[in-house]
Design a protein around this motif. Structure first.
Motif, PDB file in Angstrom:
ATOM      1  N   TRP A  93      16.850  34.477   1.416  1.00 19.25           N
ATOM      2  CA  TRP A  93      15.717  34.463   0.490  1.00 19.25           C
ATOM      3  C   TRP A  93      16.040  35.286  -0.753  1.00 19.25           C
ATOM      4  CZ3 TRP A  93      11.641  35.943   4.771  1.00 19.25           C
ATOM      5  CH2 TRP A  93      11.521  34.880   5.671  1.00 19.25           C
ATOM      6  N   PHE A  94      16.646  36.456  -0.545  1.00 20.70           N
ATOM      7  CA  PHE A  94      16.986  37.316  -1.672  1.00 20.70           C
ATOM      8  C   PHE A  94      18.037  36.654  -2.559  1.00 20.70           C
ATOM      9  CE2 PHE A  94      15.901  41.037   1.318  1.00 20.70           C
ATOM     10  CZ  PHE A  94      14.556  40.936   0.984  1.00 20.70           C
ATOM     11  N   VAL A  95      19.052  36.062  -1.946  1.00 23.62           N
ATOM     12  CA  VAL A  95      20.111  35.411  -2.725  1.00 23.62           C
ATOM     13  C   VAL A  95      19.531  34.280  -3.561  1.00 23.62           C
ATOM     14  CG1 VAL A  95      22.195  33.989  -2.594  1.00 23.62           C
ATOM     15  CG2 VAL A  95      21.996  36.032  -1.181  1.00 23.62           C
ATOM     16  N   GLY A  96      18.694  33.454  -2.947  1.00 18.27           N
ATOM     17  CA  GLY A  96      18.092  32.345  -3.675  1.00 18.27           C
ATOM     18  C   GLY A  96      17.202  32.804  -4.816  1.00 18.27           C
ATOM     19  N   ALA A  97      16.422  33.877  -4.563  1.00 14.11           N
ATOM     20  CA  ALA A  97      15.489  34.354  -5.581  1.00 14.11           C
ATOM     21  C   ALA A  97      16.195  35.071  -6.724  1.00 14.11           C
ATOM     22  CB  ALA A  97      14.457  35.278  -4.933  1.00 14.11           C
ATOM     23  N   VAL A 229      16.943  48.781   7.750  1.00 15.06           N
ATOM     24  CA  VAL A 229      17.968  49.242   6.808  1.00 15.06           C
ATOM     25  C   VAL A 229      18.527  48.064   6.013  1.00 15.06           C
ATOM     26  CG1 VAL A 229      20.275  50.261   6.618  1.00 15.06           C
ATOM     27  CG2 VAL A 229      18.585  51.264   8.171  1.00 15.06           C
ATOM     28  N   PHE A 230      18.735  46.948   6.702  1.00 15.20           N
ATOM     29  CA  PHE A 230      19.279  45.751   6.065  1.00 15.20           C
ATOM     30  C   PHE A 230      18.352  45.244   4.959  1.00 15.20           C
ATOM     31  CE2 PHE A 230      19.489  41.040   6.052  1.00 15.20           C
ATOM     32  CZ  PHE A 230      20.782  40.884   5.594  1.00 15.20           C
ATOM     33  N   VAL A 231      17.066  45.116   5.274  1.00 15.53           N
ATOM     34  CA  VAL A 231      16.108  44.591   4.297  1.00 15.53           C
ATOM     35  C   VAL A 231      15.966  45.545   3.112  1.00 15.53           C
ATOM     36  CG1 VAL A 231      13.702  43.956   3.915  1.00 15.53           C
ATOM     37  CG2 VAL A 231      14.861  43.247   6.020  1.00 15.53           C
ATOM     38  N   VAL A 232      15.827  46.838   3.392  1.00 16.45           N
ATOM     39  CA  VAL A 232      15.678  47.828   2.327  1.00 16.45           C
ATOM     40  C   VAL A 232      16.923  47.845   1.432  1.00 16.45           C
ATOM     41  CG1 VAL A 232      15.454  50.291   1.814  1.00 16.45           C
ATOM     42  CG2 VAL A 232      14.079  49.267   3.640  1.00 16.45           C
ATOM     43  N   GLY A 233      18.106  47.763   2.062  1.00 16.01           N
ATOM     44  CA  GLY A 233      19.339  47.747   1.281  1.00 16.01           C
ATOM     45  C   GLY A 233      19.441  46.532   0.378  1.00 16.01           C
TER      46      GLY A 233
END
Length: 272
Positions: A93-97, A229-233
């Motif tokens: 989702w982050f990569v696409g956005a 940690v993954f999401v926050v990073g």
């Protein structure tokens, strides 16, 4: 069943891609495979199901019945699944956005091929859960705990092999699956993703051993921390493909704490 279903799904998906079939067909295939596994598993849980356990003491059965186990461990297992969802979906989702659909396509393709060894390891690792559960009542015995450590070490080492083998054939496999140009351009990212999933595979034996031994809460909390940690990073790092690949590897590295937890617990009977 898991190994056979996942292998068949991967093989059929590759065949469909090569034959230029509709993109909807692999999605339907995944839904059908998942639904079939669910039906078979629920059938196996029935008293007269496909899989029959050896005769056991009735009082022990009532104390450790499927319903009781689901009541006590179901919520934690559900939370563990959510943590896995963070790892498998949030970064896309982050990569696409943040980087656009073209980059997302390449990222998703490399992720798909990199995660195949982990999928097979996870399917094989599920057999360790019942194996550990049968020894749950004998953990006071030193030889039982020593045997658990031995199985953990061997299984963890074996879990790394599929990803390491994939690294050897990654470039020609990407060329065959997509194109030579794609393989050359995105080989570094695919290698990074493969190494991240290799690290993730190392926690599979420990996870299922802890599950069988009843340490669901402890293992879930560790995976949940890694997920947070993954999401926050992913949110804090500057948007870049190397950054997202790094966060994949960090999540996987954090989950290796499951191995450390099991080793510590297997050396101290009182902590069980």
């Amino acid at each position: 069943m898991e190994a056979a279903a996942r292998t068949a799904q991967i093989a059929l998906t590759f065949w469909l891609v090569v034959s230029d079939g509709s993109a909807l067909v692999p999605i339907i295939l995944a839904v059908v495979v998942t639904a079939t596994k669910a039906v078979v598993k629920f059938a196996a849980l029935r008293p007269n199901g496909l899989i029959q356990d050896p005769p056991i003491d009735i009082e022990k059965f009532e104390r450790l019945s499927v319903a009781n186990e689901l009541k006590s461990n179901g919520l934690w297992i559900w939370l563990s699944v959510l943590s896995g969802l963070m790892f498998n979906a949030f970064d896309r989702w982050f990569v696409g956005a943040q980087l656009g659909s073209a980059v997302l396509v390449a990222y998703a393709a490399c992720t798909q091929i990199a995660q195949m060894p982990h999928a097979l390891v996870a399917a094989a690792g599920q057999t360790l859960g019942p194996w550990a559960a049968k020894r749950r009542d004998r953990l006071a015995q030193v030889d039982v705990r020593r045997n658990i450590r031995k199985v953990l070490v061997i299984a963890t080492a074996a879990a790394a092999l599929p990803s390491l083998l994939l690294l050897l054939v990654l470039e020609p496999l990407l060329s065959l699956w997509i194109s030579t140009e794609f393989a050359v351009e995105h080989l570094a990212m695919a290698r990074g993703m493969t190494l991240a999933f290799c690290l993730l595979s190392l926690n599979v034996p420990a996870y299922f051993l802890l599950l069988g031994l009843g340490r669901v809460r402890s293992s879930t909390l560790l995976v949940a921390v890694a997920g947070v940690v993954f999401v926050v990073g992913c949110l804090l790092l500057p948007p870049s493909l190397p950054g997202f690949v790094f966060m994949k590897g960090l999540f996987a590295a954090l989950t290796i704490s499951l191995v450390v937890l099991l080793l510590m617990l297997s050396r101290a009977r009182s902590k069980w």
